[in-house]
Motif scaffolding. Structure first.
Motif, PDB file in Angstrom:
ATOM      1  N   SER A   1     -11.575   1.211  -7.581  1.00 31.89           N
ATOM      2  CA  SER A   1     -12.299   0.711  -8.755  1.00 31.89           C
ATOM      3  C   SER A   1     -13.131  -0.525  -8.423  1.00 31.89           C
ATOM      4  CB  SER A   1     -11.310   0.368  -9.876  1.00 31.89           C
ATOM      5  OG  SER A   1     -10.395  -0.625  -9.430  1.00 31.89           O
ATOM      6  N   ILE A   2     -13.148  -0.944  -7.154  1.00 30.10           N
ATOM      7  CA  ILE A   2     -13.846  -2.178  -6.784  1.00 30.10           C
ATOM      8  C   ILE A   2     -15.339  -1.936  -6.607  1.00 30.10           C
ATOM      9  CG2 ILE A   2     -11.761  -2.979  -5.588  1.00 30.10           C
ATOM     10  CD1 ILE A   2     -13.340  -2.568  -2.940  1.00 30.10           C
ATOM     11  N   CYS A   3     -16.100  -3.024  -6.555  1.00 28.20           N
ATOM     12  CA  CYS A   3     -17.510  -2.932  -6.177  1.00 28.20           C
ATOM     13  C   CYS A   3     -17.567  -2.452  -4.733  1.00 28.20           C
ATOM     14  CB  CYS A   3     -18.177  -4.304  -6.286  1.00 28.20           C
ATOM     15  SG  CYS A   3     -19.811  -4.381  -5.504  1.00 28.20           S
ATOM     16  N   PRO A   4     -18.353  -1.411  -4.438  1.00 29.73           N
ATOM     17  CA  PRO A   4     -18.412  -0.889  -3.072  1.00 29.73           C
ATOM     18  C   PRO A   4     -18.761  -1.951  -2.020  1.00 29.73           C
ATOM     19  CG  PRO A   4     -19.490   0.621  -4.567  1.00 29.73           C
ATOM     20  CD  PRO A   4     -19.178  -0.623  -5.358  1.00 29.73           C
ATOM     21  N   MET A   5     -19.531  -2.959  -2.432  1.00 35.82           N
ATOM     22  CA  MET A   5     -19.920  -4.015  -1.504  1.00 35.82           C
ATOM     23  C   MET A   5     -18.951  -5.198  -1.526  1.00 35.82           C
ATOM     24  SD  MET A   5     -22.681  -3.341   0.302  1.00 35.82           S
ATOM     25  CE  MET A   5     -23.617  -4.832   0.657  1.00 35.82           C
ATOM     26  N   GLY A   6     -17.941  -5.138  -2.403  1.00 34.65           N
ATOM     27  CA  GLY A   6     -16.998  -6.254  -2.495  1.00 34.65           C
ATOM     28  C   GLY A   6     -17.639  -7.531  -2.985  1.00 34.65           C
ATOM     29  N   GLU A   7     -18.576  -7.410  -3.913  1.00 30.06           N
ATOM     30  CA  GLU A   7     -19.359  -8.562  -4.364  1.00 30.06           C
ATOM     31  C   GLU A   7     -18.514  -9.620  -5.065  1.00 30.06           C
ATOM     32  OE1 GLU A   7     -23.203 -10.587  -5.234  1.00 30.06           O
ATOM     33  OE2 GLU A   7     -22.043  -9.739  -3.601  1.00 30.06           O
TER      34      GLU A   7
ATOM     35  N   TRP B   1     -31.345  -8.843  -3.542  1.00 30.65           N
ATOM     36  CA  TRP B   1     -31.051  -8.801  -4.981  1.00 30.65           C
ATOM     37  C   TRP B   1     -31.260  -7.404  -5.554  1.00 30.65           C
ATOM     38  CZ3 TRP B   1     -28.223 -12.241  -7.226  1.00 30.65           C
ATOM     39  CH2 TRP B   1     -28.125 -12.269  -8.631  1.00 30.65           C
ATOM     40  N   MET B   2     -30.309  -6.961  -6.368  1.00 26.47           N
ATOM     41  CA  MET B   2     -30.309  -5.588  -6.868  1.00 26.47           C
ATOM     42  C   MET B   2     -29.555  -5.502  -8.188  1.00 26.47           C
ATOM     43  SD  MET B   2     -27.371  -3.983  -4.350  1.00 26.47           S
ATOM     44  CE  MET B   2     -28.195  -4.598  -2.864  1.00 26.47           C
ATOM     45  N   LYS B   3     -29.531  -4.314  -8.759  1.00 29.27           N
ATOM     46  CA  LYS B   3     -28.691  -4.048  -9.923  1.00 29.27           C
ATOM     47  C   LYS B   3     -27.291  -3.701  -9.430  1.00 29.27           C
ATOM     48  CE  LYS B   3     -32.507  -2.221 -12.697  1.00 29.27           C
ATOM     49  NZ  LYS B   3     -33.059  -1.006 -13.358  1.00 29.27           N
ATOM     50  N   LYS B   4     -26.293  -3.987 -10.252  1.00 27.51           N
ATOM     51  CA  LYS B   4     -24.906  -3.713  -9.896  1.00 27.51           C
ATOM     52  C   LYS B   4     -24.711  -2.251  -9.514  1.00 27.51           C
ATOM     53  CE  LYS B   4     -20.187  -4.308 -11.663  1.00 27.51           C
ATOM     54  NZ  LYS B   4     -19.372  -4.800 -12.824  1.00 27.51           N
ATOM     55  N   GLU B   5     -25.424  -1.369 -10.186  1.00 24.10           N
ATOM     56  CA  GLU B   5     -25.291   0.070  -9.951  1.00 24.10           C
ATOM     57  C   GLU B   5     -25.817   0.496  -8.582  1.00 24.10           C
ATOM     58  OE1 GLU B   5     -25.085  -1.171 -13.915  1.00 24.10           O
ATOM     59  OE2 GLU B   5     -26.890  -1.262 -12.652  1.00 24.10           O
TER      60      GLU B   5
ATOM     61  N   ALA C   1     -25.072  -0.976  -5.727  1.00 23.53           N
ATOM     62  CA  ALA C   1     -24.202  -1.491  -4.661  1.00 23.53           C
ATOM     63  C   ALA C   1     -23.789  -0.400  -3.673  1.00 23.53           C
ATOM     64  CB  ALA C   1     -22.973  -2.157  -5.262  1.00 23.53           C
ATOM     65  N   LEU C   2     -23.494   0.792  -4.183  1.00 23.22           N
ATOM     66  CA  LEU C   2     -23.077   1.869  -3.286  1.00 23.22           C
ATOM     67  C   LEU C   2     -24.186   2.235  -2.313  1.00 23.22           C
ATOM     68  CD1 LEU C   2     -20.901   3.901  -2.465  1.00 23.22           C
ATOM     69  CD2 LEU C   2     -21.836   5.478  -4.173  1.00 23.22           C
ATOM     70  N   GLN C   3     -25.414   2.284  -2.799  1.00 22.85           N
ATOM     71  CA  GLN C   3     -26.558   2.584  -1.930  1.00 22.85           C
ATOM     72  C   GLN C   3     -26.724   1.496  -0.877  1.00 22.85           C
ATOM     73  OE1 GLN C   3     -29.074   3.044  -5.623  1.00 22.85           O
ATOM     74  NE2 GLN C   3     -30.139   4.498  -4.312  1.00 22.85           N
ATOM     75  N   SER C   4     -26.441   0.259  -1.268  1.00 19.94           N
ATOM     76  CA  SER C   4     -26.547  -0.855  -0.334  1.00 19.94           C
ATOM     77  C   SER C   4     -25.530  -0.716   0.791  1.00 19.94           C
ATOM     78  CB  SER C   4     -26.342  -2.178  -1.078  1.00 19.94           C
ATOM     79  OG  SER C   4     -26.487  -3.270  -0.206  1.00 19.94           O
ATOM     80  N   LEU C   5     -24.299  -0.331   0.431  1.00 19.78           N
ATOM     81  CA  LEU C   5     -23.269  -0.122   1.450  1.00 19.78           C
ATOM     82  C   LEU C   5     -23.660   1.026   2.372  1.00 19.78           C
ATOM     83  CD1 LEU C   5     -20.501  -0.844   2.612  1.00 19.78           C
ATOM     84  CD2 LEU C   5     -19.480   0.748   0.961  1.00 19.78           C
ATOM     85  N   GLU C   6     -24.232   2.047   1.817  1.00 22.15           N
ATOM     86  CA  GLU C   6     -24.665   3.187   2.632  1.00 22.15           C
ATOM     87  C   GLU C   6     -25.746   2.765   3.622  1.00 22.15           C
ATOM     88  OE1 GLU C   6     -25.828   7.897   1.964  1.00 22.15           O
ATOM     89  OE2 GLU C   6     -25.804   6.525   0.252  1.00 22.15           O
ATOM     90  N   ARG C   7     -26.641   1.900   3.167  1.00 25.43           N
ATOM     91  CA  ARG C   7     -27.688   1.397   4.070  1.00 25.43           C
ATOM     92  C   ARG C   7     -27.075   0.613   5.221  1.00 25.43           C
ATOM     93  NH1 ARG C   7     -30.666   0.780  -0.724  1.00 25.43           N
ATOM     94  NH2 ARG C   7     -30.001  -1.379  -1.025  1.00 25.43           N
TER      95      ARG C   7
END
Length: 224
Positions: free
Chosen positions: A175-181, A124-128, A130-136
């Motif tokens: 323009s999508i969520c980097p994680m495709g949420e 669980w995270m903030k929407k902002e 998401a990019l860091q999550s994909l990088e992980r």
């Protein structure tokens, strides 16, 4: 404290990272839970064939519990299945790979409460974030491939792409969520630190599924 839990499993990167996180926190994931609609014969999450999910379970050495349901009785069947797992495996919680969509979390918590167990959201995270999550994920050692895209946001050139540094760079130009949420794209994880075997995928074929396009593999097998 009993840390035996089940994990809602779609086969993609999010639930895989949830699994990795849970295990690192000392939880014992005793079952992967996947819903399968009677109407389609594919998983609800990604439209994946059950054989592919079974391969992941085998590669991870975790049994998969398929919940057969319809669109109308989805929640009720999910609650019943979780209650069965509670009695069969003595689980105290069910985990989900959701990231930040409140309506998804609300549903999962209601299901867990109805079954008398806890709901866990290890990612669980903030929407902002998401990019860091994909990088992980890109640096996690897990390997995943894009198997499905929403036609209104991504064209079929994204199908078959590996979730790597190149993907990370290119997704930031969209323009999508980097994680495709929100379901902009779905993935299939075929190898990684927790896998005892690699899933070899061959002969991908593009198929149309309502408002999405999917990469369907004709040949797939576990290899050492």
């Amino acid at each position: 404290m009993n840390k035996r839990i089940a994990l809602s499993w779609s086969g993609g990167k999010d639930c895989c990272m949830a699994l990795d996180t849970l295990i690192s926190q000392g939880f014992e994931v005793v079952s992967l839970v996947t819903t399968v609609p009677k109407e389609l014969g594919r998983t609800f999450g990604h439209g994946e064939r059950t054989e592919m999910i079974k391969l992941q379970g085998e590669a991870l050495s975790i049994p998969v519990h398929f919940i057969e349901c319809t669109y109308e009785n989805y929640t009720n069947q999910f609650v019943k299945a979780v209650q069965i797992l509670k009695n069969q495996f003595n689980i105290t919680g069910i985990a989900y790979g959701d990231l930040y969509l409140d309506e998804h979390r609300d549903w999962g918590e209601k299901v867990a409460s109805a079954a008398g167990i806890d709901a866990l959201y290890p990612l669980w995270m903030k929407k902002e974030e998401a990019l860091q999550s994909l990088e992980r994920f890109v640096h996690s050692g897990y390997e995943a491939i894009v198997i499905r895209v929403r036609e209104d946001v991504l064209d079929d050139t994204w199908l078959g792409r590996i979730i790597d540094k190149s993907f990370l760079d290119d997704v930031q130009e969209t323009s999508i969520c980097p994680m495709g949420e929100s379901g902009e794209y779905h993935t299939f994880v075929y190898d990684g630190p927790l896998f005892t075997k690699r899933i070899q995928l061959e002969n991908g074929e593009l198929i149309q599924l309502e408002t999405t396009k999917k990469l369907e593999f004709k040949n797939f097998q576990l290899i050492e």
